[in-house]
Design an enzyme around this catalytic site. Structure first.
Site, PDB file in Angstrom:
ATOM      1  N   LYS A 179      -3.205   3.698   6.987  1.00 25.37           N
ATOM      2  CA  LYS A 179      -2.459   2.449   7.182  1.00 25.37           C
ATOM      3  C   LYS A 179      -1.057   2.585   6.603  1.00 25.37           C
ATOM      4  O   LYS A 179      -0.878   2.629   5.389  1.00 25.37           O
ATOM      5  CB  LYS A 179      -3.149   1.265   6.509  1.00 25.37           C
ATOM      6  N   GLY A 231       2.675   2.781  -3.847  1.00 19.84           N
ATOM      7  CA  GLY A 231       3.243   1.440  -3.733  1.00 19.84           C
ATOM      8  C   GLY A 231       3.461   0.838  -5.106  1.00 19.84           C
ATOM      9  O   GLY A 231       3.653   1.549  -6.100  1.00 19.84           O
ATOM     10  N   GLY A 236      -1.434  -1.195  -6.903  1.00 21.89           N
ATOM     11  CA  GLY A 236      -2.139   0.038  -7.236  1.00 21.89           C
ATOM     12  C   GLY A 236      -3.242  -0.179  -8.252  1.00 21.89           C
ATOM     13  O   GLY A 236      -4.348   0.362  -8.117  1.00 21.89           O
ATOM     14  N   GLU A 253       0.003   6.396  -6.815  1.00 19.51           N
ATOM     15  CA  GLU A 253       1.368   6.640  -7.283  1.00 19.51           C
ATOM     16  C   GLU A 253       2.104   5.316  -7.192  1.00 19.51           C
ATOM     17  O   GLU A 253       2.213   4.733  -6.115  1.00 19.51           O
ATOM     18  CB  GLU A 253       2.049   7.714  -6.438  1.00 19.51           C
ATOM     19  N   CYS A 287      10.917   5.824  -5.478  1.00 16.63           N
ATOM     20  CA  CYS A 287      10.242   5.600  -6.752  1.00 16.63           C
ATOM     21  C   CYS A 287      10.800   6.513  -7.833  1.00 16.63           C
ATOM     22  O   CYS A 287      10.664   6.228  -9.025  1.00 16.63           O
ATOM     23  CB  CYS A 287       8.737   5.788  -6.617  1.00 16.63           C
ATOM     24  N   GLU A 388      11.719  -2.936 -11.865  1.00 13.06           N
ATOM     25  CA  GLU A 388      12.088  -2.029 -10.781  1.00 13.06           C
ATOM     26  C   GLU A 388      12.698  -2.847  -9.641  1.00 13.06           C
ATOM     27  O   GLU A 388      12.004  -3.591  -8.950  1.00 13.06           O
ATOM     28  CB  GLU A 388      10.855  -1.266 -10.290  1.00 13.06           C
TER      29      GLU A 388
END
Length: 486
Positions: A179, A231, A236, A253, A287, A388
């Site tokens: 996905k 993501g 996560g 991750e 990231c 972030e």
């Protein structure tokens, strides 16, 4: 900006067949204008997610028994297909995601490189033989596939990240339900087409396109044997918890708030170039992007002068224009969140605006931005230090000496990547030994990952085994220890 082209039909790939979705209507628009439709179709339904898992479950025994060399040959042929179409696919990637055409082509070629790397897995060691304390016996440790692996990928590397997850999953004998992020389905479709062209058997790879809510159906499916995710940290951790509750391994991750540390003895010309690359390439939507800049106070003014001189030459605009260095964010919502919420809140909390570049006055664009934070704890409490933004925003703090610089670098819940600029080998070794990050760059930008070495973060940036290189086998397989006596 002219993005006129044939609209691509978005379809699901289930058990070797391209079929329309059974859910709501979906489309993907050009990142630069947010209106030009690049692809459209119907999302997958919950029933189609189940059908994808059924197909993968039915195919897993046959695929696992296929010789690894044959599995690798399919990856190699798919790599050739991506190389052949890298120009057109790279342009589609740039239009859909917003990174420049050169970066888009480079990402397609990197996906091909990853496929090529894992196509050679049959020529590497398949297991380990240990000595037994008993006469006439050997101990063999061999690797077996998990089974059916769910793959959930983000928008920022719409073919690169799927490649580095799906290639090892397949070569180690797993079947896959994939996905992609709903914002960027077009390159996921191209990746699956490459593997279909290469002769991948029906059911081995299944593509479901649709909203993030489909992730709940993926983690809940009875046939799921493992899940890999890239993501946000919040999502996560939820997936890791759900996997643990079911006894299913999850590789996640997640976020990063990566620092570049420039010490007093650094080559400032090199460092200013590399910091710009780390912070502003791909519009900061990596990231591993540099979002914190830690400067020794003795060189801070000189360094910032060099940085802003370079940024004055940095062109933000149409990602398909070869003269442009930085395109838009993936959509207007992302730009609004970073610019109107993130930057505004940082300024309210005591940051000052050191630099803002030029960018088109359209909703998805955000100019390169540098914020300067107060020294010490006051600056490190600012949202621009903690959160972030996933945007071309660089937050700067001045420090006194290497030890304070290292303390500042460590002051984050994340631990993905760090760039250190110094000519002192002893300080580089100290950073390698003491800083808790998954990736350390010395005298190069914080972003970047090669397919033959482990990739992943520490602290809140990662959960489970690392990705890429030989590390990938630790997630996509489990071991059987055989005590063998003749």
């Amino acid at each position: 900006m002219d993005y006129s082209r044939t609209i691509v039909a978005l379809q699901q790939y289930l058990n070797g067949n391209w079929v329309p979705g059974q859910g709501s209507g979906i489309s993907t628009q050009a990142a630069a204008d947010g209106t030009t439709v690049l692809a459209e179709g119907l999302a997958a339904s919950i029933e189609q997610v189940a059908a994808a898992f059924d197909a993968a479950h039915q195919a897993k025994k046959s695929w696992a028994s296929t010789p690894m060399a044959a599995r690798g040959a399919i990856l190699a042929k798919a790599a050739g297909y991506l190389k052949e179409h890298s120009e057109s696919f790279g342009a589609e990637l740039a239009a859909e995601e917003g990174k420049t055409r050169a970066e888009g082509i480079g990402e397609v070629l990197r996906a091909a490189q990853i496929l090529t790397y894992y196509s050679g897995e049959a020529e590497r060691a398949a297991g380990t033989v240990f000595q037994s304390p008993r006469a006439g016996e050997q101990i063999l440790v061999t690797h077996k596939p998990l089974g059916v692996v769910g793959v959930i990928t983000p928008f920022n590397f719409p073919i690169g990240i799927p490649a580095w997850k799906i290639a090892p999953a397949l070569v180690f004998g797993n079947t896959v339900v994939f996905k992609p992020a709903s914002l960027v389905p077009l390159l996921a479709l191209r990746f699956v087409q490459a593997l279909e062209y290469a002769g991948l058997p029906a059911g081995v790879l299944n593509l479901i396109i649709g909203p993030g809510a489909l992730g709940d159906a993926i983690i809940a499916d009875e046939h799921l044997n493992g899940l890999t995710f890239t993501g946000s940290t919040g999502v996560g951790r939820k997936l890791c918890a759900a996997g643990a509750a079911r006894g299913i391994p999850v590789q996640a991750e997640m976020g990063g708030k990566n620092a570049s540390v420039v010490l007093a003895d650094a080559d400032l010309d090199l460092a200013s170039e590399q910091v710009i690359f780390g912070a502003f390439r791909s519009t900061g939507q990596k990231c591993t992007a540099t979002s914190r800049l830690i400067l020794d106070e003795t060189i801070a003014d000189e360094f910032l002068d060099k940085l802003t001189v370079r940024l004055d030459q940095w062109v933000t605009g149409d990602p398909l224009d070869p003269s442009v260095h930085m395109g838009p964010l993936v959509d207007a919502k992302s730009a609004k969140s970073a610019a109107l919420v993130g930057v505004a809140q940082a300024l309210e909390q005591g940051a000052t605006l050191h630099y803002r570049g030029q960018a088109p006055e359209t909703p998805s664009f955000l100019a390169p931005t540098i914020l300067e934070l107060p020294a010490g704890e006051a600056g490190r409490a600012n949202c621009a230090w903690r959160d972030e933004f996933f945007a071309p925003i660089l937050s700067v703090q001045r420090v006194k000496g290497p030890q304070e610089a290292f303390e500042a670098a460590e002051d984050s819940e994340f631990g993905l990547s760090l760039a250190l600029f110094t000519s002192n080998l002893a300080l580089a070794l100290e950073a390698q030994q003491t800083l808790d990050v998954g990736i350390l760059h010395v005298n190069s930008e914080s972003a970047g990952a090669d397919p033959h070495v482990p990739f992943g973060g520490a602290k809140a940036s990662g959960c489970g085994p690392k990705e890429q290189g030989a590390a990938a086998r630790e997630f996509y397989t489990h071991t059987t220890t055989t005590y063998l006596r003749g």
